[in-house]
Design a protein around this motif. Structure first.
Motif, short mmCIF file in Angstrom:
data_model
loop_
_atom_site.label_atom_id
_atom_site.label_comp_id
_atom_site.label_asym_id
_atom_site.label_seq_id
_atom_site.Cartn_x
_atom_site.Cartn_y
_atom_site.Cartn_z
N TYR A 46 0.83 -1.21 0.00
CA TYR A 46 0.00 0.00 0.00
C TYR A 46 0.86 1.26 0.00
O TYR A 46 0.56 2.22 -0.72
CB TYR A 46 -0.96 0.04 1.19
CG TYR A 46 -1.69 1.35 1.23
CD1 TYR A 46 -2.72 1.61 0.33
CD2 TYR A 46 -1.31 2.37 2.09
CE1 TYR A 46 -3.36 2.85 0.31
CE2 TYR A 46 -1.94 3.59 2.08
CZ TYR A 46 -2.96 3.83 1.20
OH TYR A 46 -3.59 5.05 1.17
N SER A 50 0.54 4.14 -2.70
CA SER A 50 -0.31 5.16 -2.08
C SER A 50 -0.30 6.49 -2.83
O SER A 50 -1.31 7.20 -2.84
CB SER A 50 0.09 5.38 -0.62
OG SER A 50 1.40 5.92 -0.55
N THR A 53 -2.80 6.04 -5.42
CA THR A 53 -4.13 5.78 -4.85
C THR A 53 -4.74 7.06 -4.29
O THR A 53 -5.92 7.33 -4.47
CB THR A 53 -4.03 4.73 -3.73
OG1 THR A 53 -3.39 3.57 -4.25
CG2 THR A 53 -5.39 4.35 -3.21
N VAL A 54 -3.93 7.84 -3.60
CA VAL A 54 -4.42 9.08 -2.98
C VAL A 54 -4.29 10.26 -3.95
O VAL A 54 -4.76 11.35 -3.66
CB VAL A 54 -3.65 9.33 -1.65
CG1 VAL A 54 -4.18 10.54 -0.92
CG2 VAL A 54 -3.73 8.12 -0.75
N GLY A 116 -4.66 14.55 2.59
CA GLY A 116 -4.63 13.18 2.08
C GLY A 116 -3.25 12.55 2.21
O GLY A 116 -3.12 11.39 2.59
N SER A 120 -2.63 9.44 4.80
CA SER A 120 -2.17 8.18 4.21
C SER A 120 -0.85 7.74 4.81
O SER A 120 -0.71 6.57 5.22
CB SER A 120 -2.02 8.36 2.69
OG SER A 120 -1.47 7.20 2.12
N ASN A 121 0.11 8.63 4.90
CA ASN A 121 1.42 8.26 5.43
C ASN A 121 1.40 8.00 6.93
O ASN A 121 2.04 7.06 7.40
CB ASN A 121 2.45 9.35 5.10
CG ASN A 121 2.99 9.19 3.70
OD1 ASN A 121 2.35 8.63 2.84
ND2 ASN A 121 4.18 9.68 3.49
N THR A 124 -0.52 4.64 7.60
CA THR A 124 0.29 3.51 7.14
C THR A 124 1.53 3.34 8.01
O THR A 124 1.87 2.22 8.42
CB THR A 124 0.71 3.70 5.68
OG1 THR A 124 -0.45 3.94 4.89
CG2 THR A 124 1.44 2.49 5.15
#
Length: 145
Positions: A46, A50, A53-54, A116, A120-121, A124
């Motif tokens: 991911y 990412s 994706t983001v 975002g 995300s980071n 994750t």
């Protein structure tokens, strides 16, 4: 003609029976650790994708490259650790550092990251750190017993 039929019976007389029993016991002890390391593989995959994706790969290519490198590294480390969990305690520290890097990288690598990227980071990275600490704890508790 040779008799090659399978005979049912006990393998207690096999010369390597005790070694096979010990290896099987070690494998069963690290079963939970392997499951956690497989989660590291998924988190690494991911992290690698990412940016796409983001949708920040075009706006922040430096963060996208950082996430790609860290994600591939995490996936490879997770794969290595799941293949040999009894020898993976030292690699858990590296996974923990990579998870911490994922958390701080939006601010270190890019200027003015948006929500975002940060979410995300940070999520994750926190999951990776949690997986690393869980696997390390499981390995330490298994070694004590």
């Amino acid at each position: 003609m040779a008799d090659v039929s399978h005979r049912h019976g006990d393998i207690a007389g096999h010369p390597d029976a005790s070694e096979m029993r010990d290896r099987y016991a070690r494998m069963l002890q690290t079963r939970g650790v392997t499951a956690v390391e497989e989660l590291v593989i998924l988190a690494g995959v991911y992290a690698a994708i990412s940016a796409w994706t983001v949708h920040f790969s075009a706006a922040r290519p430096e963060l996208a490259i950082s996430n790609l490198i860290v994600g591939i590294s995490l996936a490879v480390l997770g794969l290595c650790m799941s293949m040999a969990p009894e020898r993976s305690q030292d690699l858990n520290f590296v996974v923990l550092l990579l998870g911490a890097w994922l958390i701080v990288s939006p601010w270190v690598v890019s200027r003015n990251p948006d929500t975002g990227m940060i979410l995300s980071n940070v999520i994750t990275g926190a999951c990776v750190c949690l997986f690393s600490l869980t696997a390390g704890g499981l390995l330490m508790s298994k070694r004590r017993t």
